[in-house]
Scaffold this motif. Structure first.
Motif, PDB file in Angstrom:
ATOM      1  N   PRO A 105       7.875  39.749  69.282  1.00  0.00           N
ATOM      2  CA  PRO A 105       8.891  39.120  70.124  1.00  0.00           C
ATOM      3  C   PRO A 105       8.900  39.636  71.566  1.00  0.00           C
ATOM      4  CG  PRO A 105       9.832  39.699  68.010  1.00  0.00           C
ATOM      5  CD  PRO A 105       8.456  40.304  68.057  1.00  0.00           C
ATOM      6  N   ASP A 106       8.657  40.935  71.770  1.00  0.00           N
ATOM      7  CA  ASP A 106       8.699  41.464  73.129  1.00  0.00           C
ATOM      8  C   ASP A 106       7.596  40.849  73.996  1.00  0.00           C
ATOM      9  OD1 ASP A 106       6.999  43.076  71.405  1.00  0.00           O
ATOM     10  OD2 ASP A 106       6.722  44.442  73.092  1.00  0.00           O
ATOM     11  N   VAL A 107       6.448  40.580  73.409  1.00  0.00           N
ATOM     12  CA  VAL A 107       5.351  39.948  74.149  1.00  0.00           C
ATOM     13  C   VAL A 107       5.672  38.476  74.406  1.00  0.00           C
ATOM     14  CG1 VAL A 107       2.917  39.280  74.009  1.00  0.00           C
ATOM     15  CG2 VAL A 107       3.625  41.580  73.336  1.00  0.00           C
ATOM     16  N   VAL A 108       6.237  37.813  73.411  1.00  0.00           N
ATOM     17  CA  VAL A 108       6.576  36.396  73.569  1.00  0.00           C
ATOM     18  C   VAL A 108       7.614  36.197  74.660  1.00  0.00           C
ATOM     19  CG1 VAL A 108       7.724  34.449  72.440  1.00  0.00           C
ATOM     20  CG2 VAL A 108       5.917  35.674  71.282  1.00  0.00           C
TER      21      VAL A 108
ATOM     22  N   PRO B 263       3.084  30.795  65.444  1.00  0.00           N
ATOM     23  CA  PRO B 263       4.269  30.450  66.214  1.00  0.00           C
ATOM     24  C   PRO B 263       3.932  30.059  67.655  1.00  0.00           C
ATOM     25  CG  PRO B 263       4.092  32.826  66.000  1.00  0.00           C
ATOM     26  CD  PRO B 263       3.017  32.235  65.147  1.00  0.00           C
ATOM     27  N   PRO B 264       4.868  29.410  68.300  1.00  0.00           N
ATOM     28  CA  PRO B 264       4.681  29.100  69.718  1.00  0.00           C
ATOM     29  C   PRO B 264       4.419  30.374  70.515  1.00  0.00           C
ATOM     30  CG  PRO B 264       6.603  27.948  68.853  1.00  0.00           C
ATOM     31  CD  PRO B 264       6.153  28.902  67.783  1.00  0.00           C
ATOM     32  N   ALA B 265       3.540  30.261  71.493  1.00  0.00           N
ATOM     33  CA  ALA B 265       3.213  31.346  72.436  1.00  0.00           C
ATOM     34  C   ALA B 265       2.414  32.481  71.797  1.00  0.00           C
ATOM     35  CB  ALA B 265       4.472  31.886  73.123  1.00  0.00           C
TER      36      ALA B 265
ATOM     37  N   ARG C  44       5.836  35.718  77.692  1.00  0.00           N
ATOM     38  CA  ARG C  44       5.020  34.500  77.672  1.00  0.00           C
ATOM     39  C   ARG C  44       5.863  33.243  77.815  1.00  0.00           C
ATOM     40  NH1 ARG C  44       0.687  35.698  72.753  1.00  0.00           N
ATOM     41  NH2 ARG C  44      -0.295  37.503  73.745  1.00  0.00           N
ATOM     42  N   LEU C  45       7.074  33.262  77.294  1.00  0.00           N
ATOM     43  CA  LEU C  45       7.910  32.070  77.373  1.00  0.00           C
ATOM     44  C   LEU C  45       8.315  31.759  78.813  1.00  0.00           C
ATOM     45  CD1 LEU C  45      10.220  32.342  74.244  1.00  0.00           C
ATOM     46  CD2 LEU C  45       8.293  30.805  74.591  1.00  0.00           C
ATOM     47  N   GLY C  46       8.641  32.805  79.567  1.00  0.00           N
ATOM     48  CA  GLY C  46       8.977  32.626  80.976  1.00  0.00           C
ATOM     49  C   GLY C  46       9.744  31.353  81.250  1.00  0.00           C
ATOM     50  N   ASN C  47       9.156  30.459  82.010  1.00  0.00           N
ATOM     51  CA  ASN C  47       9.758  29.161  82.324  1.00  0.00           C
ATOM     52  C   ASN C  47       9.281  28.105  81.340  1.00  0.00           C
ATOM     53  OD1 ASN C  47      11.112  30.160  84.592  1.00  0.00           O
ATOM     54  ND2 ASN C  47       9.262  29.941  85.845  1.00  0.00           N
TER      55      ASN C  47
ATOM     56  N   PRO D  87      10.333  22.595  73.668  1.00  0.00           N
ATOM     57  CA  PRO D  87      11.646  22.074  73.284  1.00  0.00           C
ATOM     58  C   PRO D  87      12.361  22.834  72.180  1.00  0.00           C
ATOM     59  CG  PRO D  87       9.891  20.543  72.704  1.00  0.00           C
ATOM     60  CD  PRO D  87       9.269  21.627  73.505  1.00  0.00           C
ATOM     61  N   LEU D  88      11.627  23.405  71.238  1.00  0.00           N
ATOM     62  CA  LEU D  88      12.292  24.110  70.142  1.00  0.00           C
ATOM     63  C   LEU D  88      12.504  25.583  70.411  1.00  0.00           C
ATOM     64  CD1 LEU D  88      10.647  22.501  66.981  1.00  0.00           C
ATOM     65  CD2 LEU D  88      12.885  22.030  67.990  1.00  0.00           C
ATOM     66  N   VAL D  89      11.821  26.118  71.421  1.00  0.00           N
ATOM     67  CA  VAL D  89      11.943  27.553  71.712  1.00  0.00           C
ATOM     68  C   VAL D  89      12.117  27.789  73.216  1.00  0.00           C
ATOM     69  CG1 VAL D  89      10.792  28.396  69.644  1.00  0.00           C
ATOM     70  CG2 VAL D  89       9.426  27.820  71.630  1.00  0.00           C
ATOM     71  N   PRO D  90      13.256  27.395  73.754  1.00  0.00           N
ATOM     72  CA  PRO D  90      13.477  27.590  75.181  1.00  0.00           C
ATOM     73  C   PRO D  90      13.711  29.051  75.569  1.00  0.00           C
ATOM     74  CG  PRO D  90      15.451  26.723  74.152  1.00  0.00           C
ATOM     75  CD  PRO D  90      14.371  26.720  73.106  1.00  0.00           C
ATOM     76  N   ASP D  91      14.013  29.885  74.576  1.00  0.00           N
ATOM     77  CA  ASP D  91      14.257  31.300  74.853  1.00  0.00           C
ATOM     78  C   ASP D  91      13.856  32.136  73.640  1.00  0.00           C
ATOM     79  OD1 ASP D  91      16.450  31.357  72.957  1.00  0.00           O
ATOM     80  OD2 ASP D  91      17.701  30.425  74.496  1.00  0.00           O
ATOM     81  N   ILE D  92      13.904  33.436  73.794  1.00  0.00           N
ATOM     82  CA  ILE D  92      13.426  34.331  72.743  1.00  0.00           C
ATOM     83  C   ILE D  92      14.287  34.272  71.485  1.00  0.00           C
ATOM     84  CG2 ILE D  92      14.619  36.399  73.587  1.00  0.00           C
ATOM     85  CD1 ILE D  92      11.086  36.203  72.009  1.00  0.00           C
ATOM     86  N   ASP D  93      15.580  34.045  71.627  1.00  0.00           N
ATOM     87  CA  ASP D  93      16.424  33.946  70.436  1.00  0.00           C
ATOM     88  C   ASP D  93      16.044  32.728  69.591  1.00  0.00           C
ATOM     89  OD1 ASP D  93      17.850  36.264  71.028  1.00  0.00           O
ATOM     90  OD2 ASP D  93      19.313  35.175  72.252  1.00  0.00           O
ATOM     91  N   ALA D  94      15.804  31.608  70.244  1.00  0.00           N
ATOM     92  CA  ALA D  94      15.372  30.406  69.528  1.00  0.00           C
ATOM     93  C   ALA D  94      14.007  30.645  68.894  1.00  0.00           C
ATOM     94  CB  ALA D  94      15.326  29.213  70.481  1.00  0.00           C
ATOM     95  N   TRP D  95      13.122  31.323  69.616  1.00  0.00           N
ATOM     96  CA  TRP D  95      11.794  31.623  69.084  1.00  0.00           C
ATOM     97  C   TRP D  95      11.916  32.454  67.804  1.00  0.00           C
ATOM     98  CZ3 TRP D  95       8.985  36.021  68.000  1.00  0.00           C
ATOM     99  CH2 TRP D  95       7.612  35.848  67.780  1.00  0.00           C
TER     100      TRP D  95
END
Length: 167
Positions: A100-103, A8-10, A106-109, A113-121
């Motif tokens: 998810p808690d680590v991601v 997955p991303p991140a 990592r997602l920060g700013n 495009p497909l995972v702008p936030d943790i819910d999308a991730w």
């Protein structure tokens, strides 16, 4: 020899993949970096051309990277392409997972495009989890260990697989 890192991303595919390649004395390719270098920023491709066009570009970069061998980190969605799935049959495929808690940190700013936030991730990962697992020869969690330690474990595993092939 081609080692492909999926996940997955991140999840740390680029950061750790680069270290694995160094340890194995192999070239490293990040298909997302190749896409950005040749076509511009991925978010811009999504905005201006759409996801289907991006996936076509991504598929072409994956084909090129796999042909070059070494350690290849592919974007999180690259494995959605059936031809890419078939191409992985001849490779050692390593799946990186991450909690998810680590991601979230990592997602920060993030400009993904497909995972702008943790819910999308979470939605993306939930949709791809079984596919990732079905393609992987081995899985490593990247949540709470140092990148160098994970890279050591991946390189050790790859060497063990190569030793089995020689027997």
């Amino acid at each position: 020899m081609t080692i492909v890192i999926i996940g997955p991303p991140a999840a740390g595919k680029t950061r750790i993949g680069r270290r694995v390649a160094h340890q194995l004395d192999l070239p490293f390719t990040d298909t997302d970096k190749q896409i950005a270098a040749a076509h511009g920023p991925i978010p811009t491709i999504f905005e201006t051309q759409g996801e289907p066009a991006f996936r076509e570009i991504e598929r072409a970069e994956v084909v090129t990277a796999l042909a070059g061998g070494g350690v290849v980190s592919v974007g999180g969605g690259a494995v959605l392409n059936r031809a890419t799935q078939l191409d992985l049959d001849g490779c050692l495929v390593v799946l990186f997972t991450v909690s998810p808690d680590v991601v979230a940190a990592r997602l920060g700013n993030s400009k993904r495009p497909l995972v702008p936030d943790i819910d999308a991730w979470r939605r993306v990962v939930d949709a791809r989890r079984d596919l990732y697992a079905s393609l992987a020869d081995e899985t490593f969690d990247t949540s709470h260990r140092k990148a160098d330690d994970i890279a050591d474990d991946v390189a050790t595993w790859v060497r063990s697989q190569l030793a089995k092939e020689r027997v």
